[in-house]
Design an enzyme around this catalytic site. Structure first.
Site, PDB file in Angstrom:
ATOM      1  N   LEU A  48       0.856  -1.196   0.000  1.00 60.13           N
ATOM      2  CA  LEU A  48       0.000   0.000   0.000  1.00 60.13           C
ATOM      3  C   LEU A  48       0.890   1.244   0.000  1.00 60.13           C
ATOM      4  O   LEU A  48       1.766   1.392   0.848  1.00 60.13           O
ATOM      5  CB  LEU A  48      -0.918  -0.033   1.221  1.00 60.13           C
ATOM      6  CG  LEU A  48      -1.927   1.108   1.353  1.00 60.13           C
ATOM      7  CD1 LEU A  48      -3.209   0.621   2.019  1.00 60.13           C
ATOM      8  CD2 LEU A  48      -1.359   2.279   2.132  1.00 60.13           C
ATOM      9  N   VAL A  50       1.182   5.646  -1.573  1.00 59.46           N
ATOM     10  CA  VAL A  50       0.693   6.812  -2.318  1.00 59.46           C
ATOM     11  C   VAL A  50       1.916   7.491  -2.933  1.00 59.46           C
ATOM     12  O   VAL A  50       2.952   7.643  -2.256  1.00 59.46           O
ATOM     13  CB  VAL A  50      -0.043   7.777  -1.354  1.00 59.46           C
ATOM     14  CG1 VAL A  50      -0.406   9.084  -2.063  1.00 59.46           C
ATOM     15  CG2 VAL A  50      -1.291   7.115  -0.790  1.00 59.46           C
ATOM     16  N   GLY A  56      -0.322  13.373   1.626  1.00 62.42           N
ATOM     17  CA  GLY A  56      -0.770  14.469   2.481  1.00 62.42           C
ATOM     18  C   GLY A  56      -2.076  15.109   2.049  1.00 62.42           C
ATOM     19  O   GLY A  56      -2.434  16.192   2.510  1.00 62.42           O
ATOM     20  N   GLY A  60      -4.172   8.351   1.041  1.00 65.66           N
ATOM     21  CA  GLY A  60      -3.738   7.163   1.790  1.00 65.66           C
ATOM     22  C   GLY A  60      -4.751   6.767   2.854  1.00 65.66           C
ATOM     23  O   GLY A  60      -5.030   5.577   3.042  1.00 65.66           O
ATOM     24  N   ASP A  84       1.484  -6.338   6.914  1.00 65.87           N
ATOM     25  CA  ASP A  84       2.842  -6.300   7.464  1.00 65.87           C
ATOM     26  C   ASP A  84       3.358  -4.882   7.264  1.00 65.87           C
ATOM     27  O   ASP A  84       3.711  -4.502   6.140  1.00 65.87           O
ATOM     28  CB  ASP A  84       3.750  -7.300   6.732  1.00 65.87           C
ATOM     29  CG  ASP A  84       3.220  -8.722   6.853  1.00 65.87           C
ATOM     30  OD1 ASP A  84       3.000  -9.156   7.991  1.00 65.87           O
ATOM     31  OD2 ASP A  84       3.021  -9.374   5.814  1.00 65.87           O
ATOM     32  N   TYR A  94      -1.533   2.535  10.264  1.00 66.99           N
ATOM     33  CA  TYR A  94      -2.617   1.548  10.303  1.00 66.99           C
ATOM     34  C   TYR A  94      -3.386   1.596  11.620  1.00 66.99           C
ATOM     35  O   TYR A  94      -4.597   1.371  11.647  1.00 66.99           O
ATOM     36  CB  TYR A  94      -2.067   0.144  10.044  1.00 66.99           C
ATOM     37  CG  TYR A  94      -1.702  -0.064   8.598  1.00 66.99           C
ATOM     38  CD1 TYR A  94      -2.695  -0.089   7.623  1.00 66.99           C
ATOM     39  CD2 TYR A  94      -0.386  -0.196   8.200  1.00 66.99           C
ATOM     40  CE1 TYR A  94      -2.381  -0.257   6.287  1.00 66.99           C
ATOM     41  CE2 TYR A  94      -0.048  -0.364   6.858  1.00 66.99           C
ATOM     42  CZ  TYR A  94      -1.057  -0.392   5.912  1.00 66.99           C
ATOM     43  OH  TYR A  94      -0.761  -0.542   4.599  1.00 66.99           O
TER      44      TYR A  94
HETATM   45  C1  LIG Z   1       1.532   6.058   4.647  1.00 65.96           C
HETATM   46  C2  LIG Z   1       0.969   6.671   3.347  1.00 65.96           C
HETATM   47  C3  LIG Z   1       0.190   5.591   2.555  1.00 65.96           C
HETATM   48  C4  LIG Z   1       0.002   7.794   3.744  1.00 65.96           C
HETATM   49  O1  LIG Z   1      -0.575   8.325   2.549  1.00 65.96           O
HETATM   50  P1  LIG Z   1      -1.122   9.847   2.480  1.00 65.96           P
HETATM   51  O2  LIG Z   1      -1.946   9.981   1.241  1.00 65.96           O
HETATM   52  O3  LIG Z   1      -0.008  10.805   2.661  1.00 65.96           O
HETATM   53  O4  LIG Z   1      -2.039   9.872   3.789  1.00 65.96           O
HETATM   54  P2  LIG Z   1      -3.232  10.904   4.112  1.00 65.96           P
HETATM   55  O5  LIG Z   1      -2.927  12.242   3.525  1.00 65.96           O
HETATM   56  O6  LIG Z   1      -4.519  10.260   3.720  1.00 65.96           O
HETATM   57  O7  LIG Z   1      -3.153  10.962   5.675  1.00 65.96           O
HETATM   58  C5  LIG Z   1      -4.026  10.198   6.470  1.00 65.96           C
HETATM   59  C6  LIG Z   1      -3.666  10.366   7.907  1.00 65.96           C
HETATM   60  O8  LIG Z   1      -2.533   9.528   8.192  1.00 65.96           O
HETATM   61  C7  LIG Z   1      -1.483  10.317   8.744  1.00 65.96           C
HETATM   62  N1  LIG Z   1      -0.245   9.781   8.194  1.00 65.96           N
HETATM   63  C8  LIG Z   1       0.233   9.964   6.957  1.00 65.96           C
HETATM   64  N2  LIG Z   1       1.387   9.297   6.814  1.00 65.96           N
HETATM   65  C9  LIG Z   1       1.637   8.701   8.010  1.00 65.96           C
HETATM   66  C10 LIG Z   1       2.668   7.885   8.496  1.00 65.96           C
HETATM   67  N3  LIG Z   1       3.693   7.528   7.729  1.00 65.96           N
HETATM   68  N4  LIG Z   1       2.583   7.473   9.776  1.00 65.96           N
HETATM   69  C11 LIG Z   1       1.557   7.821  10.568  1.00 65.96           C
HETATM   70  N5  LIG Z   1       0.535   8.581  10.161  1.00 65.96           N
HETATM   71  C12 LIG Z   1       0.580   9.014   8.890  1.00 65.96           C
HETATM   72  C13 LIG Z   1      -1.742  11.736   8.313  1.00 65.96           C
HETATM   73  O9  LIG Z   1      -1.209  12.663   9.229  1.00 65.96           O
HETATM   74  C14 LIG Z   1      -3.253  11.797   8.261  1.00 65.96           C
HETATM   75  O10 LIG Z   1      -3.775  12.089   9.530  1.00 65.96           O
HETATM   76  P3  LIG Z   1      -5.021  13.119   9.715  1.00 65.96           P
HETATM   77  O11 LIG Z   1      -6.182  12.423   9.041  1.00 65.96           O
HETATM   78  O12 LIG Z   1      -5.175  13.244  11.183  1.00 65.96           O
HETATM   79  O13 LIG Z   1      -4.611  14.363   9.012  1.00 65.96           O
HETATM   80  C15 LIG Z   1       2.088   7.314   2.481  1.00 65.96           C
HETATM   81  O14 LIG Z   1       2.848   8.199   3.271  1.00 65.96           O
HETATM   82  C16 LIG Z   1       3.018   6.304   1.833  1.00 65.96           C
HETATM   83  O15 LIG Z   1       2.753   5.814   0.714  1.00 65.96           O
HETATM   84  N6  LIG Z   1       4.145   5.996   2.490  1.00 65.96           N
HETATM   85  C17 LIG Z   1       5.140   5.088   1.947  1.00 65.96           C
HETATM   86  C18 LIG Z   1       4.652   3.650   1.919  1.00 65.96           C
HETATM   87  C19 LIG Z   1       4.143   3.174   3.263  1.00 65.96           C
HETATM   88  O16 LIG Z   1       4.656   3.528   4.326  1.00 65.96           O
HETATM   89  N7  LIG Z   1       3.097   2.334   3.208  1.00 65.96           N
HETATM   90  C20 LIG Z   1       2.505   1.750   4.405  1.00 65.96           C
HETATM   91  C21 LIG Z   1       2.326   0.291   4.203  1.00 65.96           C
HETATM   92  S1  LIG Z   1       3.705  -0.685   4.729  1.00 65.96           S
END
Ligand SMILES: CC(C)(COP(=O)(O)OP(=O)(O)OC[C@H]1O[C@@H](n2cnc3c(N)ncnc32)[C@H](O)[C@@H]1OP(=O)(O)O)[C@@H](O)C(=O)NCCC(=O)NCCS
Length: 121
Positions: A48, A50, A56, A60, A84, A94
């Site tokens: 998973l 973005v 942001g 996600g 995982d 998560y």
């Molecule tokens: C984690 C990830 C999917 C978040 O995607 P995103 O589109 O930036 O997330 P959103 O903008 O929808 O944010 C959703 C919420 O999660 C929080 N959030 C975003 N990234 C986060 C992270 N790495 N850890 C904890 N919280 C996180 C945000 O602050 C937001 O909180 P809010 O609703 O209170 O504002 C993205 O940063 C990513 O692709 N990271 C690299 C891959 C990864 O870590 N995948 C996880 C699976 S192992």
């Protein structure tokens, strides 16, 4: 996959795969309500992510619910979503959506679909 309509650029993706959770790895307050099977059926979320330019903006955060909807419509008899997490940040991500760590496996989290379905409604 989520694709930006105007440009066709890939914005986000995840995979789903059939999996199982060893029942002893689940918390006892959950297993006492379950049949005594050695494993419980699950669907594993994989890869998973973005795209950097789309992070942001809430994309996600919409993906766990999208996984759940897909599982609820496609796969009968699934006890939980399973993932995982690649690092502690991903664990925190998560946990925001109700996922809980398996016993003794701090980077593997599950979300019972029955309780999550109620939240979705
Ligand atoms: C984690 C990830 C999917 C978040 O995607 P995103 O589109 O930036 O997330 P959103 O903008 O929808 O944010 C959703 C919420 O999660 C929080 N959030 C975003 N990234 C986060 C992270 N790495 N850890 C904890 N919280 C996180 C945000 O602050 C937001 O909180 P809010 O609703 O209170 O504002 C993205 O940063 C990513 O692709 N990271 C690299 C891959 C990864 O870590 N995948 C996880 C699976 S192992």
């Amino acid at each position: 996959m989520a694709v930006e309509t105007e440009t066709g650029v890939l914005a986000a993706y995840y995979t789903l795969a059939a999996a199982s959770i060893p029942t002893p790895d689940l918390p006892s307050e959950i297993t006492k309500k379950l049949p005594r099977y050695p494993t419980m059926p699950a669907v594993r979320i994989g890869r998973l992510a973005v795209g950097l330019q789309f992070q942001g903006q809430g994309l996600g955060g919409s993906l766990p619910a999208d996984c759940l909807r897909r599982v609820l419509t496609a796969a009968p008899g699934v006890f939980a979503l399973l993932v995982d997490a690649k690092d502690d940040n991903a664990v925190a991500f998560y946990r925001r959506y109700g996922f809980t760590q398996l016993t003794g496996q701090p980077r593997t989290l599950f979300l019972p679909v029955a309780s999550a379905e109620k939240l979705l409604r």
